[in-house]
Enzyme design. Structure first.
Site, PDB file in Angstrom:
ATOM      1  N   HIS A  87      -5.090  -9.254  -1.742  1.00 25.94           N
ATOM      2  CA  HIS A  87      -5.294  -9.619  -0.313  1.00 25.94           C
ATOM      3  C   HIS A  87      -6.267 -10.785  -0.237  1.00 25.94           C
ATOM      4  CE1 HIS A  87      -3.740  -5.474  -1.119  1.00 25.94           C
ATOM      5  NE2 HIS A  87      -3.341  -5.668   0.218  1.00 25.94           N
ATOM      6  N   HIS A 114      -3.228   0.658  -4.852  1.00 31.03           N
ATOM      7  CA  HIS A 114      -2.836  -0.619  -5.376  1.00 31.03           C
ATOM      8  C   HIS A 114      -3.109  -0.674  -7.030  1.00 31.03           C
ATOM      9  CE1 HIS A 114      -1.688  -3.143  -1.874  1.00 31.03           C
ATOM     10  NE2 HIS A 114      -2.662  -2.422  -1.408  1.00 31.03           N
ATOM     11  N   SER A 143       0.762  -1.315   0.057  1.00 34.56           N
ATOM     12  CA  SER A 143       0.039  -0.085  -0.300  1.00 34.56           C
ATOM     13  C   SER A 143       0.650   1.327   0.044  1.00 34.56           C
ATOM     14  CB  SER A 143      -0.872  -0.050   1.203  1.00 34.56           C
ATOM     15  OG  SER A 143      -1.587  -0.939   1.027  1.00 34.56           O
ATOM     16  N   ASN A 202       1.874   2.942  11.415  1.00 35.72           N
ATOM     17  CA  ASN A 202       1.025   3.448  12.712  1.00 35.72           C
ATOM     18  C   ASN A 202       1.441   2.495  13.776  1.00 35.72           C
ATOM     19  OD1 ASN A 202      -0.680   1.570  10.565  1.00 35.72           O
ATOM     20  ND2 ASN A 202      -1.398   1.087  12.743  1.00 35.72           N
ATOM     21  N   TYR A 242      -8.376 -10.745   2.161  1.00 35.87           N
ATOM     22  CA  TYR A 242      -9.466 -10.130   2.531  1.00 35.87           C
ATOM     23  C   TYR A 242     -10.421  -9.713   1.407  1.00 35.87           C
ATOM     24  CZ  TYR A 242      -7.115  -5.490   1.782  1.00 35.87           C
ATOM     25  OH  TYR A 242      -6.426  -4.610   1.447  1.00 35.87           O
ATOM     26  N   GLU A 243      -9.919  -9.670   0.084  1.00 31.20           N
ATOM     27  CA  GLU A 243     -10.731  -9.039  -1.040  1.00 31.20           C
ATOM     28  C   GLU A 243     -11.755 -10.432  -1.549  1.00 31.20           C
ATOM     29  OE1 GLU A 243      -8.573  -6.785  -4.015  1.00 31.20           O
ATOM     30  OE2 GLU A 243      -6.917  -7.120  -2.591  1.00 31.20           O
ATOM     31  N   HIS A 271      -7.603   3.638   6.307  1.00 29.14           N
ATOM     32  CA  HIS A 271      -6.881   3.114   4.918  1.00 29.14           C
ATOM     33  C   HIS A 271      -6.108   4.440   4.762  1.00 29.14           C
ATOM     34  CE1 HIS A 271      -5.178   1.063   1.739  1.00 29.14           C
ATOM     35  NE2 HIS A 271      -5.953   1.785   0.612  1.00 29.14           N
ATOM     36  N   ALA A 283       2.541  -2.263   4.104  1.00 23.75           N
ATOM     37  CA  ALA A 283       2.475  -1.259   5.272  1.00 23.75           C
ATOM     38  C   ALA A 283       1.935  -2.364   6.588  1.00 23.75           C
ATOM     39  CB  ALA A 283       1.131  -0.393   4.562  1.00 23.75           C
ATOM     40  N   MET A 326      -1.947  -7.044   6.565  1.00 29.48           N
ATOM     41  CA  MET A 326      -2.879  -7.746   6.014  1.00 29.48           C
ATOM     42  C   MET A 326      -2.563  -8.419   4.747  1.00 29.48           C
ATOM     43  SD  MET A 326      -6.458  -5.321   6.622  1.00 29.48           S
ATOM     44  CE  MET A 326      -6.599  -4.224   7.993  1.00 29.48           C
ATOM     45  N   SER A 327      -1.334  -8.812   4.614  1.00 30.47           N
ATOM     46  CA  SER A 327      -0.802  -9.305   3.470  1.00 30.47           C
ATOM     47  C   SER A 327       0.554 -10.217   3.610  1.00 30.47           C
ATOM     48  CB  SER A 327      -0.390  -8.079   2.316  1.00 30.47           C
ATOM     49  OG  SER A 327       0.686  -7.588   3.170  1.00 30.47           O
TER      50      SER A 327
HETATM   51  N1  HPA Z   1      -3.169  -3.390  10.968  1.00 32.71           N
HETATM   52  C1  HPA Z   1      -3.392  -4.293   9.899  1.00 32.71           C
HETATM   53  N2  HPA Z   1      -2.827  -3.751   8.814  1.00 32.71           N
HETATM   54  C2  HPA Z   1      -2.213  -2.616   8.660  1.00 32.71           C
HETATM   55  C3  HPA Z   1      -1.906  -1.928   9.970  1.00 32.71           C
HETATM   56  C4  HPA Z   1      -2.394  -2.180  11.197  1.00 32.71           C
HETATM   57  O1  HPA Z   1      -2.341  -1.556  12.215  1.00 32.71           O
HETATM   58  N3  HPA Z   1      -1.269  -0.800   9.380  1.00 32.71           N
HETATM   59  C5  HPA Z   1      -1.165  -0.824   8.275  1.00 32.71           C
HETATM   60  N4  HPA Z   1      -1.764  -2.007   7.750  1.00 32.71           N
END
Ligand code: HPA
Length: 289
Positions: A82, A60, A29, A234, A84-85, A246, A112, A210-211
């Site tokens: 991903h 993406h 991302s 983060n 989750y898609e 996001h 990310a 998530m990847s």
């Molecule tokens: N959690 C899950 N996926 C993420 C995060 C997170 O804190 N930050 C960026 N992608």
């Protein structure tokens, strides 16, 4: 029926006849900027490639780029798909197997991620040394494709220790503060609850995203060497002072994007020098001079 990677690989080969990428790169991302540094030979939208799974997430781009980066012949996924898609997990094997069929031996994965460590906040990079696949999904479930690898295989040292040392050396040279740790793959699409984060901390996670684990599993199955780096966007839920979104991921991905780009380009330059010295034969990409 799982998608057939051979059809996709033939299509990509035709777009860059005779070109053999040695390194595959997956951009996460907000990290698409690295793709702009590639000396492009061909750029193929995922949707034009037969049997290629499609990405639907903002940030993406969904392009396969073939060319040279840091002097190395590379193939790069600008954007990824991903779990989750809602795709069939087996379909996530296709991009990495296309890489393999084109000749890729080394996979660099970026993502990310949220960090569990207050001192490793947004704008920092984390080199992955292992992962926890917390999704209960795996692209290799189902009949094994013996053409790519064995039914059972080890995931010890999945994140290549020699490459990790290389990355650390390059980061030092560039004065980039590179953290190191374990990545936990959370299915998503929601961010984690604070209670989940507390649980994951006890499991040994240093970063969560998530990847990444599907690509790494498929790459290790077919014998590729792997390196992976998280762009920390983060602190994890419960530690972060701002609400996760996001938009925040994409915004904060910019903070360390330049460091990550430099790190990868210089890593590829060193890798090229090492390859020239090593037993690995040179191919017809004009790398042997
Ligand atoms: N959690 C899950 N996926 C993420 C995060 C997170 O804190 N930050 C960026 N992608």
């Amino acid at each position: 029926m799982a998608l057939d990677p051979f059809v996709a690989a033939d299509f990509v080969k035709e777009a860059a006849p005779g070109f053999k990428p040695r390194v595959g790169i997956v951009l996460g991302s907000g990290l698409g900027g690295l793709a702009e540094k590639i000396d492009v030979i061909a750029s193929l939208p995922f949707q034009d490639i037969p049997n290629f799974p499609q990405s639907s997430v903002e940030g993406h781009a969904g392009r396969l780029i073939i060319g040279r980066l840091g002097g190395m012949p590379v193939i790069c996924m600008q954007g990824r798909i991903h779990l989750y898609e809602g795709v069939d997990p087996q379909d996530l094997a296709v991009p990495i197997r296309v890489f393999k069929l084109l000749g890729v031996e080394v996979l660099i994965v970026t993502n990310a991620a949220g960090s569990f460590h207050e001192e490793v906040g947004p704008g920092r990079l984390m080199l992955l040394n292992d992962h926890i696949n917390f999704t209960s999904r795996n692209p290799l479930v189902g009949e094994n494709d013996d053409r790519f690898g064995p039914r059972f295989f080890s995931m010890e040292e999945a994140y290549d220790p020699i490459f990790r040392d290389h990355f650390k050396a390059v980061a030092k040279e560039l004065d980039i503060d590179l953290a190191e740790g374990v990545y936990l793959h959370y299915l998503g699409p929601n961010f984690e609850t604070p209670a989940e984060i507390r649980a994951f901390k006890t499991l040994g996670a240093d970063a969560v995203g998530m990847s990444t684990t599907p690509e790494v599993l498929v790459a290790r199955h077919c014998g590729m060497r792997v390196a992976a780096i998280s762009n920390i966007t983060n602190l994890v839920a419960g530690l972060s002072k701002t609400k996760l979104s996001h938009e925040q991921t994409l915004e904060c991905a910019k903070l360390a994007a330049e460091d990550l780009e430099k790190l990868i380009v210089i890593f590829l330059e060193t890798l090229k020098r090492e390859l020239l010295k090593s037993h690995l034969r040179e191919d017809d990409n004009g790398d042997s001079q």
